[in-house]
Every structure is written in C-alpha cells, then in structure tokens.
Design an enzyme around this catalytic site. Structure first.
Site, PDB file in Angstrom:
ATOM      1  N   ASP A 146      34.434  45.049  32.671  1.00 32.29           N
ATOM      2  CA  ASP A 146      35.654  44.333  32.325  1.00 32.29           C
ATOM      3  C   ASP A 146      35.356  43.329  31.216  1.00 32.29           C
ATOM      4  O   ASP A 146      34.401  42.563  31.310  1.00 32.29           O
ATOM      5  CB  ASP A 146      36.180  43.620  33.575  1.00 32.29           C
ATOM      6  CG  ASP A 146      37.621  43.205  33.415  1.00 32.29           C
ATOM      7  OD1 ASP A 146      38.331  43.805  32.588  1.00 32.29           O
ATOM      8  OD2 ASP A 146      38.051  42.275  34.119  1.00 32.29           O
ATOM      9  N   HIS A 153      44.112  34.368  26.020  1.00 28.54           N
ATOM     10  CA  HIS A 153      43.797  34.292  27.448  1.00 28.54           C
ATOM     11  C   HIS A 153      42.541  33.452  27.675  1.00 28.54           C
ATOM     12  O   HIS A 153      42.512  32.577  28.544  1.00 28.54           O
ATOM     13  CB  HIS A 153      43.591  35.707  28.006  1.00 28.54           C
ATOM     14  CG  HIS A 153      43.062  35.739  29.413  1.00 28.54           C
ATOM     15  ND1 HIS A 153      43.821  35.386  30.507  1.00 28.54           N
ATOM     16  CD2 HIS A 153      41.834  36.073  29.908  1.00 28.54           C
ATOM     17  CE1 HIS A 153      43.097  35.513  31.619  1.00 28.54           C
ATOM     18  NE2 HIS A 153      41.888  35.927  31.285  1.00 28.54           N
ATOM     19  N   GLU A 219      46.150  40.561  36.779  1.00 28.49           N
ATOM     20  CA  GLU A 219      45.835  40.452  35.355  1.00 28.49           C
ATOM     21  C   GLU A 219      46.246  41.754  34.674  1.00 28.49           C
ATOM     22  O   GLU A 219      45.774  42.830  35.031  1.00 28.49           O
ATOM     23  CB  GLU A 219      44.340  40.190  35.109  1.00 28.49           C
ATOM     24  CG  GLU A 219      43.913  38.773  35.459  1.00 28.49           C
ATOM     25  CD  GLU A 219      42.515  38.399  34.942  1.00 28.49           C
ATOM     26  OE1 GLU A 219      41.730  39.315  34.618  1.00 28.49           O
ATOM     27  OE2 GLU A 219      42.219  37.193  34.875  1.00 28.49           O
ATOM     28  N   GLU A 221      45.972  44.378  32.023  1.00 29.04           N
ATOM     29  CA  GLU A 221      44.945  44.829  31.084  1.00 29.04           C
ATOM     30  C   GLU A 221      45.200  46.281  30.675  1.00 29.04           C
ATOM     31  O   GLU A 221      45.964  46.999  31.316  1.00 29.04           O
ATOM     32  CB  GLU A 221      43.545  44.762  31.722  1.00 29.04           C
ATOM     33  CG  GLU A 221      43.152  43.398  32.235  1.00 29.04           C
ATOM     34  CD  GLU A 221      41.669  43.285  32.566  1.00 29.04           C
ATOM     35  OE1 GLU A 221      40.895  44.198  32.200  1.00 29.04           O
ATOM     36  OE2 GLU A 221      41.288  42.266  33.183  1.00 29.04           O
ATOM     37  N   ASP A 253      43.678  43.899  37.030  1.00 27.37           N
ATOM     38  CA  ASP A 253      42.456  43.268  37.529  1.00 27.37           C
ATOM     39  C   ASP A 253      42.857  42.142  38.491  1.00 27.37           C
ATOM     40  O   ASP A 253      42.852  40.960  38.137  1.00 27.37           O
ATOM     41  CB  ASP A 253      41.678  42.722  36.321  1.00 27.37           C
ATOM     42  CG  ASP A 253      40.428  41.963  36.712  1.00 27.37           C
ATOM     43  OD1 ASP A 253      39.887  42.240  37.793  1.00 27.37           O
ATOM     44  OD2 ASP A 253      40.016  41.086  35.933  1.00 27.37           O
ATOM     45  N   ARG A 257      42.003  33.418  42.303  1.00 24.91           N
ATOM     46  CA  ARG A 257      41.581  32.319  41.415  1.00 24.91           C
ATOM     47  C   ARG A 257      40.809  31.240  42.151  1.00 24.91           C
ATOM     48  O   ARG A 257      39.934  30.592  41.562  1.00 24.91           O
ATOM     49  CB  ARG A 257      42.809  31.678  40.758  1.00 24.91           C
ATOM     50  CG  ARG A 257      43.648  32.618  39.944  1.00 24.91           C
ATOM     51  CD  ARG A 257      42.878  33.219  38.795  1.00 24.91           C
ATOM     52  NE  ARG A 257      43.729  34.086  37.989  1.00 24.91           N
ATOM     53  CZ  ARG A 257      43.260  34.888  37.049  1.00 24.91           C
ATOM     54  NH1 ARG A 257      41.964  34.948  36.796  1.00 24.91           N
ATOM     55  NH2 ARG A 257      44.087  35.650  36.363  1.00 24.91           N
ATOM     56  N   GLN A 260      37.349  32.493  42.505  1.00 30.43           N
ATOM     57  CA  GLN A 260      36.731  32.599  41.181  1.00 30.43           C
ATOM     58  C   GLN A 260      36.203  31.254  40.708  1.00 30.43           C
ATOM     59  O   GLN A 260      35.075  31.146  40.241  1.00 30.43           O
ATOM     60  CB  GLN A 260      37.767  33.147  40.197  1.00 30.43           C
ATOM     61  CG  GLN A 260      37.228  33.473  38.816  1.00 30.43           C
ATOM     62  CD  GLN A 260      38.302  34.073  37.887  1.00 30.43           C
ATOM     63  OE1 GLN A 260      39.409  34.389  38.326  1.00 30.43           O
ATOM     64  NE2 GLN A 260      37.985  34.203  36.607  1.00 30.43           N
ATOM     65  N   TYR A 264      32.053  31.344  40.245  1.00 31.18           N
ATOM     66  CA  TYR A 264      31.731  32.043  39.000  1.00 31.18           C
ATOM     67  C   TYR A 264      30.563  31.459  38.201  1.00 31.18           C
ATOM     68  O   TYR A 264      30.092  32.101  37.248  1.00 31.18           O
ATOM     69  CB  TYR A 264      32.980  32.183  38.121  1.00 31.18           C
ATOM     70  CG  TYR A 264      33.211  31.069  37.139  1.00 31.18           C
ATOM     71  CD1 TYR A 264      33.639  29.824  37.573  1.00 31.18           C
ATOM     72  CD2 TYR A 264      33.002  31.256  35.784  1.00 31.18           C
ATOM     73  CE1 TYR A 264      33.852  28.804  36.687  1.00 31.18           C
ATOM     74  CE2 TYR A 264      33.203  30.229  34.876  1.00 31.18           C
ATOM     75  CZ  TYR A 264      33.634  29.012  35.333  1.00 31.18           C
ATOM     76  OH  TYR A 264      33.838  28.000  34.453  1.00 31.18           O
ATOM     77  N   LYS A 273      37.122  39.293  42.286  1.00 35.79           N
ATOM     78  CA  LYS A 273      37.650  40.463  41.598  1.00 35.79           C
ATOM     79  C   LYS A 273      37.299  41.769  42.299  1.00 35.79           C
ATOM     80  O   LYS A 273      37.989  42.770  42.107  1.00 35.79           O
ATOM     81  CB  LYS A 273      37.037  40.548  40.183  1.00 35.79           C
ATOM     82  CG  LYS A 273      37.142  39.276  39.354  1.00 35.79           C
ATOM     83  CD  LYS A 273      38.412  39.263  38.544  1.00 35.79           C
ATOM     84  CE  LYS A 273      38.376  38.191  37.460  1.00 35.79           C
ATOM     85  NZ  LYS A 273      39.549  38.308  36.583  1.00 35.79           N
ATOM     86  N   THR A 277      40.785  46.931  41.889  1.00 34.70           N
ATOM     87  CA  THR A 277      41.268  47.030  40.506  1.00 34.70           C
ATOM     88  C   THR A 277      42.155  48.270  40.461  1.00 34.70           C
ATOM     89  O   THR A 277      41.695  49.365  40.773  1.00 34.70           O
ATOM     90  CB  THR A 277      40.094  47.216  39.524  1.00 34.70           C
ATOM     91  OG1 THR A 277      39.186  46.123  39.676  1.00 34.70           O
ATOM     92  CG2 THR A 277      40.571  47.291  38.087  1.00 34.70           C
ATOM     93  N   GLU A 394      48.141  31.794  33.892  1.00 31.34           N
ATOM     94  CA  GLU A 394      48.592  31.265  32.602  1.00 31.34           C
ATOM     95  C   GLU A 394      50.091  30.964  32.594  1.00 31.34           C
ATOM     96  O   GLU A 394      50.522  29.973  32.014  1.00 31.34           O
ATOM     97  CB  GLU A 394      48.283  32.269  31.487  1.00 31.34           C
ATOM     98  CG  GLU A 394      46.819  32.412  31.167  1.00 31.34           C
ATOM     99  CD  GLU A 394      46.595  33.535  30.157  1.00 31.34           C
ATOM    100  OE1 GLU A 394      46.691  33.275  28.956  1.00 31.34           O
ATOM    101  OE2 GLU A 394      46.339  34.691  30.592  1.00 31.34           O
TER     102      GLU A 394
END
Lengths: 463, 463
Positions: A146, A153, A219, A221, A253, A257, A260, A264, A273, A277, A394
């Site tokens: 990914d 973004h 997400e 994508e 994806d 959050r 994450q 991360y 994640k 997917t 976002e």
C-alpha cells in the site's frame, strides 16, 4: 508506449447485449474488464474467469470449451490451451502484452453487434446476470503493498498525526509505501467486522485501552494488479513499468485510526489496517483505460524533480489516469427506510503526486521480486478541494478527536457529517455501508467504469 | 499446555543412523525437524517432504509409498493418504496437534536402533546425504510478518535513529511488528544481491543519492512457522496461540541501513528489507523444543504488565525458548585462504521482551486471517551484553556513520571488526558470507539444533 488508442475504443461499436449500449453503463463493449466469479448455479467456488458486459457476466471459462478464444485462429495451440477452463490461474501472467490484446479483440468481436447469429447463440449460453453471480477478488493476491501517493492526503493526515511536521523530507523523493496483509484482501460485498485493538493511554504513562475501534474509517484508493513480474534481484525500470501492469480496480483500505495512532511508530501501520482490505471485482485493463491516460501530477514550482530512475518522458506525458472517484455511504437506518446512499466525496485519480509506474519502479528498484497477481494500493486519493478528500479522518478532520482546534465539515458549520435520517457521522458506525465508485469520461469516448467496491461494517466480536 | 516432555525426548534413545548419535550433532533422533527438499537425483524441484537425521535427510514423500507413516496402523485412511507424496502442501496445516505427534513417534520408531532390520532396509533406501540435497524454505510462505521483540535491540537502534527518543511509549505494551515481503523469503544458501536504493541527501533540502547500499547489514532472528490458522474476524487468544505453532527456524532479515534511515518515516521499513529474507531449511517442531521452554522475559521492576489479552500463566511460566544463537562471518578472502568463519556474536532467544505466543495473539487480536505456512520473524535477537548483539549496526554502533560520538567494538579500541585477514568490517562487504546458527542444550537432554542459515553478499547490479 504499450497502450494505443485503437479501433477497440471506437465509441460507435455496439454490442448485441443491449444493456452494454446504455450510455450510463460502466461496462460498454469498449471496457471488458476481467473478473473471477461463480455463475448462479455454482456459488461457493468463484473460480471461473469472466468479463463484464452491460449488466451481464460472460463466462470465459465455459465459453473456451465451445469457441476458440485465441484470436480467431491466429493463436498457437499453447495459447488456445491457456484459455481452457483448467488454466485460469495461469492466465493472469499471460495477459500483459500481445495475448491480452488479442483476447480483448476476440471477446469484442464475439460480443459486437456484427457477430454472426450462430456464434452469438453459443456465446449467449454463457451469459449470466451479474447480480446473480458470486465474485471473488479478481486474482488471488500474492503480495499486497500500500502506497501513500497523494500529497494532499499525506499533508492532511500528517498535520493531524504529527502537528508541525506534516510532510516528511522524504515524501517528494520516494513514493512512500509499506507492505500490507495479503491474506485479508477480500472481495467487494464481504462484511467488515469492526476490529478490536489497543489504543493509547488516556494520560502519559497510563494503561492503554483495548476494545472495538472507535475511530473506524475507510480509505478510497485505486489498486493496481500486476500481470508480469521480474526476476529476483532485477529492477523494473520506469520505462518497463507499464509492461507489467494488467489493470486497475477500486480498493478500500479500512483503517482503525485509534489503533493506528498508537501503534504506527516506528515500524508503520499494522493492526490498524490488517483486518481487511476490500477490492472491487473487476480488473479494468490498461488497454481499456488507454484513452483516459493523462500527464503525471504537475509538481508545484520549488518541488524537487524525481530522481532519474523514477522519471521518464512517457511518465510525465501519460503516467496519470483521469478517473473520477466517489465515496457513498448508507447507514443501516437509511437502508431500512429505503433512502439512497449519500455521496461523501468526489475526487480524481489524476491528482496523485506519484504515478503507479513510479510506485512500481521504486518498489522493484532494490530487486524485490514482483509477481503476477501482486496488488499495489495507491494510498488514499484526496485532492486539493475539501470535498475531494478520500477518508472520514480528513473529511471530518479526525472527528475533532485528538484535540486540534475543531475544523468544520466543508460547506457546513458542523464537525460531523449529517445523514438524511438525522444521524451524524464522524467515523463509521456499525451497519454503515461504504460504496466506492470510479469511472472515466472523455468527449468522443464511451464511459469506462469500475463498478463498485462495497462493504458493510458489522459489530466487533469480543472473543 | 500442548507440549509435553515425554519419552520421545529420552536422551538414551539412539538411531541406527550412526551420525545421529554424535553428541555434537544438531539432529539426533530426538529432533526430527521438517524440511522441503530435492534428493540428489531430482535437483531443481525441491518439493519432497523430509526430516533430517544426523547428516542424512530421510525422504518422507518417497517413504510414504513403501511404509505407512500414519502411526503404526492407528491412523485413519484419510490420515494415511495425507502422508502420500502428492499431498505435501496439505501436510503443514495438519501437523499441529495429534497428527504431528503421531508422525514424530512413527518416524522416531522407524529410525530408532530398535527398528527391525527388514523395515530398516526399506527406510535406508530413502536416506540421502544432506550435503547432496537441495533445500527450499520449509513451506511456501503465504504472509510474512516481522516483529521487533528484543527491548535491547529496540533501544540500541532507537538511540541511533532517534537520539533522545529511543524507546517509544508503545513498546512495552505492543509487540511492535510490520508486514514483510513474502515473495523474497529465500532458502539458506541463496546468494543475496546488494540492493540499489535511495539515501538521504547530504544536506537538508539537497538531492538524495541512489546507488548500492553502503550500510548493508544482517539481522539475526528466529522465525515461527504457523501450522494452523484462524477464521477471518476471529482472534487467537494467548491461551490458544501455542496450538497454532508448528515450529521454529533461523531467519536473517538482511537490512540496508542507509535506505532504512531515509525511507522509514512515517510508514515503516520497506525497500531496506524487501529485497531478501533468508531462512534455514528446517522447521524444528514445537514438540522437539519442549524441554527447552523457559519463562518469558522477566520485566524489570517499573515496567508495565502486558494487557490481559497478551498475558497468561502459561506464557509467563513457559512462553520463552532457551536457544543459543550465534552469528559467524567469512569474507571471500577468508574462504579463499581456507580460514574458518569467525564468530561475531552469541546471544540467547530467551532474552526477548515479547514471546512468540504474545506476538501471534497480538497479530490476530484484530481478527486478521492467519494461515498455515505464515512466517513470523521475532526481530533481531540482542541481549544486554555487548557481544550478544544481533546485527552489525549494533555491534559496530552504526560503523560510526551517522555522526554520533564514536562507540567502540566491545573488547577492542576499534570502531570496526577486524577479520583474521586484516580486513575490517563496519558493515558487510561483497563476498561476505553470514552464517547463523542456533541450538538448545540442557543437562539430561540431547542437544537440539537448527542447522545453519547462510547467505553470501554478491555485488549490486546497476541496471
């Protein structure tokens, strides 16, 4: 330049499958995306190879027993054999290049309005209503990577996760990416269970939490499916990159959050994640997309140019894709009350800072072994406009959850998204269905679409 | 507690294969690790299933045609079928639990000194000299995840990459890990090409470099191979974790430190690692390792306890493994001059902050689908002692390359390692061979070893 606009893109071509001639369809005879599916009488083992035409699926596996699929007699016996049902898993590694091109022409001739009645009746036997078929993702994916290729973004997320240090110094030199979990790439329509996981302690030095994700996000994508690999230790140059691309699909994806943010550092996203997917069932081939190629993102003045191994004339001129992308959402309540999904955002894939050719050339620059069936995610597709942002993080500016000054949802005075039922969303609720859509439109060409990538969030299971 | 010390570990058991009775061998009749190999007359397709005994490989695939492998007649017909040659790829998902235990007993009886002469002569037909066999990694790996479970390694690396911020707040709560590249997991003995890649600009805002890695390193790790998976969306509890483990192998996580430092923020290591990961050819089963289980790492006073889903009585008491691990190095010059490899370090796997059971329970805590054949790397095994550090980055303290005050190689006044030829190493040179070794020793038990994981660094290819 491997992809030519040719007579297979001729907008005047019509199909004897009526629904393919509808100007609104994603799947005219100029598209012919590939899929792996089970016809209605064989649910449970979606391992037939097919193409979508209008509202139908043509079963190429079955058809290959009755009609030679290899280019009207010009193919070799080995080539004819390839299209026989038993060898579906051998097909993907062979569809980049001339063979794929011949297959495209052959299917197009079989489905075209000018196909002789006798042949047409044989083909018609292997047509099934798409809504009655079961789909798998188009090819069992071997490795999944990914990327993070939208500078909009990356800047938005970076400014939430690392205030004051949003875009790191490597971003404009490297198509940043990470390995994803291949085992949990699932087909559109698979329910997505809200994951359990660890979250940061309320205060420094405190005990972390463990429970269902509270900041559950999608997400938007694009996914690239490779049709050709390389040899271990041998890079793929940017000039060669396009020769390895079979086609594109939609990709969601799903992201927790809260997990994450806590996990991360320093080795990147992992459990936030890896639970799922989703990918749309069709690979829209690079050939079908030829008319919709566009220049790579124009780097603003002052931005560095990519290093030579990530730069080429072709990539600058035609490395991009003009694909309109939309995210829609329907809550459980909306579905119960028969209310249509609402659109959350609308963006375009041409806004990505890095092209797929650059991502692939970078990925293989260290000699990493790439294989047919490998899946590369683009990273969230967000544009400059607020309503083109490809995730809730976002759109609602993190649901105002991390203590930044509250930002408003574009065009409203709210920090959350209001649904037609009066419900509010900062992040996803159980029962929410997320629907990704993508399509290409250009004057003088038929619309080419990707269909949909869907998933419904189901409640967490506390084991 | 799935692994009992039983009569299969009896140190008085001897084999009619003489070399297995050598007290120095890694492979006595109490070990019987699994491997995938090709016998000397079938090089090129290493897809036989075998076990190592002394200096020989027993071809279980071929043997299954002549001798029932399923537990002396007590197995079901389906079980007997499983051991037949055609079904090797179905074997791994079946070897956790009773079937694996019965296979262990059965092979042990066939190889034991008390095996009847007639049977022995049939078995002897399928024994091959190990040095004449070709090995693949023990099972085609589906997904590969790499952890970071040594607090000593994490602290050392963190203090070089993030001075003043070495150990992040999540480290003692989460077994930190990231997805690795499954396609480039290679068998011991595969040459490792020095990768090309991007490096940080010399000064801020400058142009990055691109070329062969100059800070090329190994990482000494253990690998866990899963024998059982879960259902998508369903966690594996720490109590269940051991039931999913088939066995362990040695793993070398080759690392380009210069690429890593430039690329790893914010999404983690990618091209610095994805070009190759070597594994030793044998899976030493959890059963063989039973006598060498030990308590999990004792967390220093003041450290937080793991959250309940990562903690259990069994894990605290026996979650660890007492495995001595060594790294040896031979330069091309040393090999040419017939000089034996020198030992660079010696550590122990019991020094890991997190156990494999905790890593697996964490990995599946979000419902991630785990599959038989999945490979989990432990992360570099480094202990507290300087000579137990599992990579050159730590041993030579980054070859003093990033401008920190120079640190000395333990026991010397040098910042580099001196080889018997007078050559010096801060990082790996072309032609260097890295050899990982691992073995278990305990009073009253036979030594159980892992063999070796080897790889020679070959020059970069500028494409």
């Amino acid at each position: 330049m491997p992809y030519k606009i040719d007579e297979t893109h001729d907008p005047s071509l019509e199909s004897w499958v009526e629904s393919a001639n509808d100007p609104e369809t994603d799947f005219p005879i100029q598209n012919l995306p590939l899929c792996r599916f089970a016809p209605p009488h064989e649910w449970g083992t979606p391992d037939h190879f097919g193409t979508r035409i209008g509202d139908k699926i043509l079963d190429l596996t079955q058809l290959s027993y009755h009609v030679p699929l290899s280019a009207e007699g010009t193919g070799s016996p080995e080539e004819a054999q390839l299209f026989l049902g038993e060898n579906i898993s051998d097909l993907v590694p062979n569809l980049c290049g001339p063979l794929g091109h011949r297959l495209r022409r052959r299917i197009q001739s079989l489905l075209s309005a000018s196909c002789p009645t006798e042949t047409r009746s044989i083909v018609a036997e292997e047509l099934f209503s798409a809504v009655e078929c079961e789909f798998d993702h188009s090819h069992p994916c071997t490795d999944y990577t990914d990327f993070y290729a939208s500078v909009f973004h990356a800047t938005n997320v970076g400014s939430m996760f690392r205030p004051g240090n949003a875009l790191l110094p490597n971003y404009k030199h490297i198509p940043i990416g990470y390995h994803g979990r291949a085992s949990t790439v699932v087909a559109s329509g698979t329910d997505i269970r809200r994951p359990m996981g660890q979250t940061a302690p309320a205060e420094e030095g405190g005990t972390p939490g463990f429970g269902p994700s509270k900041l559950f996000d999608y997400e938007l994508e694009m996914g690239l499916v490779l049709g050709r690999g390389n040899q271990l230790g041998h890079p793929i140059s940017i000039e060669e990159a396009e020769d390895h691309m079979l086609g594109l699909c939609l990709l969601n994806d799903w992201s927790a959050r809260d997990f994450q943010k806590w996990e991360y550092q320093p080795l990147g996203p992992f459990l936030a994640k890896s639970f799922a997917t989703s990918v749309s069932p069709y690979i829209v081939t690079m050939e079908a997309l030829a008319p919709f190629r566009c220049p790579a993102f124009e780097r603003p003045a002052g931005d560095p140019q990519p290093l030579p191994h990530l730069d080429s004339d072709h990539n600058r001129a035609l490395g991009g894709f003009d694909i309109t992308l939309e995210v829609h959402l329907a809550s459980a309540q909306m579905r119960e009350r028969g209310i249509s999904p609402i659109r959350l955002s609308k963006g375009n894939f041409k806004d990505m800072y890095w092209t797929f050719a650059q991502m692939l050339a970078h990925h293989a620059s260290n000699g990493c072994l790439m294989q047919p069936g490998d899946l590369l995610g683009s990273g969230t597709v967000s544009g400059e406009a607020k309503d083109s942002r490809g995730c809730l993080l976002e759109l609602t500016w993190n649901g105002d959850a991390f203590g930044d000054p509250p930002k408003l949802v574009p065009g409203t005075d709210r920090t959350a998204i209001e649904l037609p039922t009066g419900e509010e969303r900062k992040f996803l609720a159980d029962g929410d269905e997320v629907i990704l859509k993508g399509y290409c439109e250009r004057e003088g060409y038929r619309r080419i679409g990707f269909g949909e990538c869907r998933g419904i969030v189901t409640p967490a299971v506390r084991s």
